[in-house]
Scaffold this motif. Structure first.
Motif, mmCIF file in Angstrom:
data_model
loop_
_atom_site.group_PDB
_atom_site.id
_atom_site.type_symbol
_atom_site.label_atom_id
_atom_site.label_comp_id
_atom_site.label_asym_id
_atom_site.label_seq_id
_atom_site.Cartn_x
_atom_site.Cartn_y
_atom_site.Cartn_z
ATOM 1 N N ALA A 63 -32.237 -28.128 -9.266
ATOM 2 C CA ALA A 63 -33.458 -28.857 -8.938
ATOM 3 C C ALA A 63 -33.556 -29.124 -7.440
ATOM 4 O O ALA A 63 -34.663 -29.263 -6.905
ATOM 5 C CB ALA A 63 -33.501 -30.185 -9.702
ATOM 6 N N ALA A 64 -32.409 -29.192 -6.751
ATOM 7 C CA ALA A 64 -32.417 -29.466 -5.312
ATOM 8 C C ALA A 64 -32.732 -28.221 -4.495
ATOM 9 O O ALA A 64 -33.224 -28.342 -3.361
ATOM 10 C CB ALA A 64 -31.056 -30.034 -4.889
ATOM 11 N N LEU A 65 -32.468 -27.020 -5.029
ATOM 12 C CA LEU A 65 -32.711 -25.795 -4.263
ATOM 13 C C LEU A 65 -34.174 -25.628 -3.866
ATOM 14 O O LEU A 65 -34.466 -25.322 -2.704
ATOM 15 C CB LEU A 65 -32.226 -24.573 -5.052
ATOM 16 C CG LEU A 65 -30.709 -24.386 -5.170
ATOM 17 C CD1 LEU A 65 -30.391 -23.137 -5.987
ATOM 18 C CD2 LEU A 65 -30.061 -24.291 -3.789
ATOM 19 N N PRO A 66 -35.152 -25.822 -4.784
ATOM 20 C CA PRO A 66 -36.554 -25.708 -4.335
ATOM 21 C C PRO A 66 -36.921 -26.736 -3.272
ATOM 22 O O PRO A 66 -37.730 -26.443 -2.379
ATOM 23 C CB PRO A 66 -37.351 -25.930 -5.631
ATOM 24 C CG PRO A 66 -36.404 -25.590 -6.731
ATOM 25 C CD PRO A 66 -35.053 -25.994 -6.240
ATOM 26 N N LEU A 67 -36.343 -27.933 -3.355
ATOM 27 C CA LEU A 67 -36.625 -28.945 -2.336
ATOM 28 C C LEU A 67 -36.073 -28.534 -0.976
ATOM 29 O O LEU A 67 -36.660 -28.856 0.063
ATOM 30 C CB LEU A 67 -36.049 -30.288 -2.763
ATOM 31 C CG LEU A 67 -36.985 -31.235 -3.518
ATOM 32 C CD1 LEU A 67 -38.125 -31.685 -2.619
ATOM 33 C CD2 LEU A 67 -37.522 -30.587 -4.796
#
Length: 289
Positions: A63-67
């Motif tokens: 979930a942190a990769l797209p951010l």
């Protein structure tokens, strides 16, 4: 043979990672003719965003990769609209001096905010460790990097070669005045392209944090690797930097394994040999006479 295959796998994973980190520079330098030596700063920004979200706020890694991508792209488009756009028509020397100044400013800012110690991202249990395939150790995290980077490479090549946006970008680079006359919004195309390249750098920084580590000097330590990838591959296409990344990644891993005392020099030796053979890079176009 097992050691050779293991090194080959690790080299491919490292090469894929180098490509994602450097392909944004290949886009801005090769397609936009802009020398952005602050490219590593955007990679560092994405890495730190991912680290804060995962390590300190408890977000899932995926979930942190797209951010990480979005945050680096947002920083990129903000700087492009306020600072970079004024340098498109300036000389490459002006661009180099400006972007290297931004790099040192980013190093100082991150060192002040986060400290100078190296950090790593906490990976989920599913990505830790490795499994054996016919005696070859396959790292789960490196396998994930190969899959993600491979999909990104195919998607990027298709966007640039098969879509209307890719043709508009090439037209805007080749002749901005003619492109504007045809109704192409050249500043908007450049802004989107620059932001996308910065976003890819941020994603690469997040993916590389576990392998390369993350500290304020990340942009300076790996700047030479980004430049080598673009120089060896040639800046006129995406295919060249991709193949150069694989070649240099495999050579770097093999050199550090078989000749550890000379390992860091292997990648530079390869660069010298390739540029003597192909001065414009593997897929570079010769300059017009």
């Amino acid at each position: 043979m097992t050691a050779i295959l293991t090194n080959l796998f690790d080299g491919v994973a490292y090469g894929m990672l180098l490509f994602v980190l450097a392909c944004g520079l290949a886009v801005t330098l090769g397609l936009m003719n802009f020398v952005n030596l602050a490219h590593g700063a955007f990679a560092m920004a994405g890495g730190y965003v991912c680290m804060v979200l995962v390590n300190r706020m408890g977000w899932p890694f995926f979930a942190a990769l797209p951010l990480a991508f979005v945050s680096a792209a947002a920083i990129g488009i903000a700087l492009e609209r306020t600072l970079y756009r004024h340098l498109y028509a300036r000389s490459h020397l002006d661009q180099v001096l400006f972007t290297i100044g931004l790099t040192f400013m980013s190093v100082a800012a991150v060192d002040y905010i986060q400290g100078s110690s190296r950090v790593f991202i906490n990976l989920p249990a599913a990505l830790q460790g490795q499994f054996d395939v016919f005696g070859v150790g396959i790292g789960r995290y490196r396998l994930m990097i190969i899959v993600i980077c491979g999909l990104l490479t195919v998607g990027l090549q298709m966007v640039l070669a098969k879509t209307r946006f890719g043709s508009r970008l090439r037209a805007a680079v080749d002749d901005p005045r003619a492109a504007s006359g045809l109704g192409i919004n050249v500043p908007q195309v450049f802004a989107f392209t620059f932001a996308f390249g910065c976003g890819l750098a941020g994603l690469g920084g997040a993916l590389s944090a576990e392998i390369l580590g993350l500290d304020p000097y990340f942009p300076l330590k790996f700047m030479i690797y980004f430049l080598i990838v673009v120089t060896v591959g040639g800046s006129s296409s995406i295919t060249g930097p991709f193949l150069a990344s694989l070649l240099l990644g495999i050579g770097d891993v093999a050199g550090k394994y078989y000749v550890p005392k000379m390992g860091p020099f292997v990648i530079y030796t390869m660069m010298i040999v390739i540029l003597i053979w192909r001065p414009n890079g593997l897929f570079g176009r010769a300059a017009a006479r």
